[in-house]
Design an enzyme around this catalytic site. Structure first.
Site, PDB file in Angstrom:
ATOM      1  NE  ARG A 163      -2.961   0.249   3.352  1.00 50.14           N
ATOM      2  CZ  ARG A 163      -2.635   0.816   4.567  1.00 50.14           C
ATOM      3  NH1 ARG A 163      -2.402   2.015   4.576  1.00 50.14           N
ATOM      4  NH2 ARG A 163      -2.496   0.084   5.604  1.00 50.14           N
ATOM      5  CE1 TYR A 201     -15.752  12.735 -16.539  1.00 49.59           C
ATOM      6  CE2 TYR A 201     -14.443  12.646 -14.312  1.00 49.59           C
ATOM      7  CZ  TYR A 201     -15.293  12.124 -15.423  1.00 49.59           C
ATOM      8  OH  TYR A 201     -15.660  10.654 -14.992  1.00 49.59           O
ATOM      9  CG  ASP A 260      -8.311  16.963 -15.531  1.00 56.12           C
ATOM     10  OD1 ASP A 260      -7.504  16.482 -16.272  1.00 56.12           O
ATOM     11  OD2 ASP A 260      -9.463  16.675 -14.988  1.00 56.12           O
ATOM     12  CE  LYS A 288     -11.366   9.453 -19.102  1.00 65.96           C
ATOM     13  NZ  LYS A 288     -10.968   9.027 -17.653  1.00 65.96           N
TER      14      LYS A 288
END
Length: 378
Positions: free
Chosen positions: A45, A97, A169, A194
């Protein structure tokens, strides 16, 4: 190394004893240690060699000191917002978004104030930053889905005067076409799902930045929250980076041809694409982007959007973007369906708005597919 070389060689480490050209995938969740020693790797983690290789590569693409990767773009965005304290204000571009909208709603539940603003003019930026409690300015450029472009240099200049951080972004542009840190931003944010990974087969997110104190806060939050990608996910994102520049430049070239076809159709109204000379922020786009991108939006006037979506053969009707596969969607019915209707109307996201994400297929075939879909609507 120049940018395209860094895509191939950045973050690559020789594999001890084997000489692997491609770094191995590290899947272990725990590591052997001696109790009296301070281990290099402790628990998955927190640390993973495949994750670190990806982070080194992403940081190098923007000449940054640090990159931190996450299990999704939403996880990366949520981490940035988690560092804003209750009572402080986040100023966001007003065409954002839908997933970011939802995160802002969550932030508001814990006392973070969110203010949407028109950040496309110096006057709008100044007015938005008048609030003395502004801690973070959230820029998405080009925006989703209207392809609005924000002047990052101007936003950062004014934000510095107020002592506020700026996060950009950069998912639509990718680091190939736009480098937010070089323009003055504090943080570049990516949904690596993406263009960065590019094959629609892995989820991921990333933050890229310079500040060591921010790095400590981001890493601590990620370890506690546990929103980390596993070794295989990191390997897949890193593999996508090898061909990022090749893919993006081909996609941009095809997008330009599709824009020409759309502009020639009597069934198409406004075409939203920063590469067009009549785009409202065309000059800004040319100044801060090396090309206009591979996402195109347009208003369809030939009937119902759902009927147009069904007529495509090569463009797959689906959400997401930046993949090798070309995609088509209606934001009002798909990606932005949960945004209140009155907000969509105010932003100009009607049911006639169609968004294309251009893939790497032959551009002639993509133009033919678009032409057939439009012709059937006559």
């Amino acid at each position: 190394m120049r940018f395209d070389t860094r895509l191939v060689h950045g973050g690559r480490r020789p594999a001890t004893g084997t000489g692997d050209v491609v770094p191995p995938i590290h899947l272990s969740t725990t590591y052997e240690r001696r109790v009296q020693d301070e281990p290099r790797y402790f628990y998955g983690r927190g640390e993973n060699p495949s994750r670190e290789e990806l982070e080194e590569c992403l940081a190098g693409l923007e000449a940054a000191r640090f990159a931190t990767v996450f299990s999704s773009g939403q996880a990366a965005a949520a981490t940035v917002l988690a560092l804003v304290r209750p009572g402080q204000c986040v100023v966001s571009v007003d065409d954002v978004y839908a997933g970011t909208d939802a995160l802002f709603d969550l932030a508001a539940c814990v006392g973070v104030r969110v203010r949407y603003a028109d950040l496309t003019t110096p006057e709008g930026i100044a007015a938005a930053l008048a609030d003395p409690d502004v801690a973070l300015v959230w820029v998405e450029t080009p925006t989703n889905p209207l392809l609005t472009v924000v002047d990052v240099v101007e936003v950062c200049r004014r934000a510095r005067e107020r002592g506020a951080r700026v996060v950009v972004d950069n998912t639509f542009a990718s680091p190939v076409l736009q480098q937010p840190l070089a323009l003055g931003a504090d943080v570049s944010l990516y949904s690596t799902t993406k263009s960065v990974a590019g094959h629609a087969d892995v989820l991921g997110g990333a933050l890229v930045y310079q500040d060591p104190r921010l790095h400590t806060a981001v890493r601590s939050h990620r370890t506690v929250a546990g929103n980390v990608p596993g070794g295989l996910d990191c390997f897949l994102v890193r593999r996508g980076l090898y061909t990022l520049s090749l893919r993006v430049h081909r996609q941009v070239a095809s997008a330009g041809r599709l824009v020409e076809r759309l502009r020639a159709s009597p069934l198409v109204g406004a075409v939203h694409y920063p590469g067009l000379p009549d785009h409202p922020q065309h000059a800004v786009a040319r100044a801060q982007m090396s090309a206009a991108g591979a996402i195109v939006s347009f208003d369809y006037h030939g009937g119902r959007a759902v009927e147009l979506l069904d007529r495509f053969a090569l463009f797959t009707c689906g959400v997401s973007l930046g993949s090798v596969h070309s995609l088509v969607e209606c934001p009002a019915l798909m990606t932005h369906r949960l945004v209140p209707a009155e907000v969509r109307a105010r932003r100009g996201i009607g049911e006639s708005l169609i968004r294309l994400s251009v893939g790497i297929e032959d551009s002639d075939d993509l133009v033919d597919d678009l032409s057939r879909a439009l012709a059937d609507g006559v």
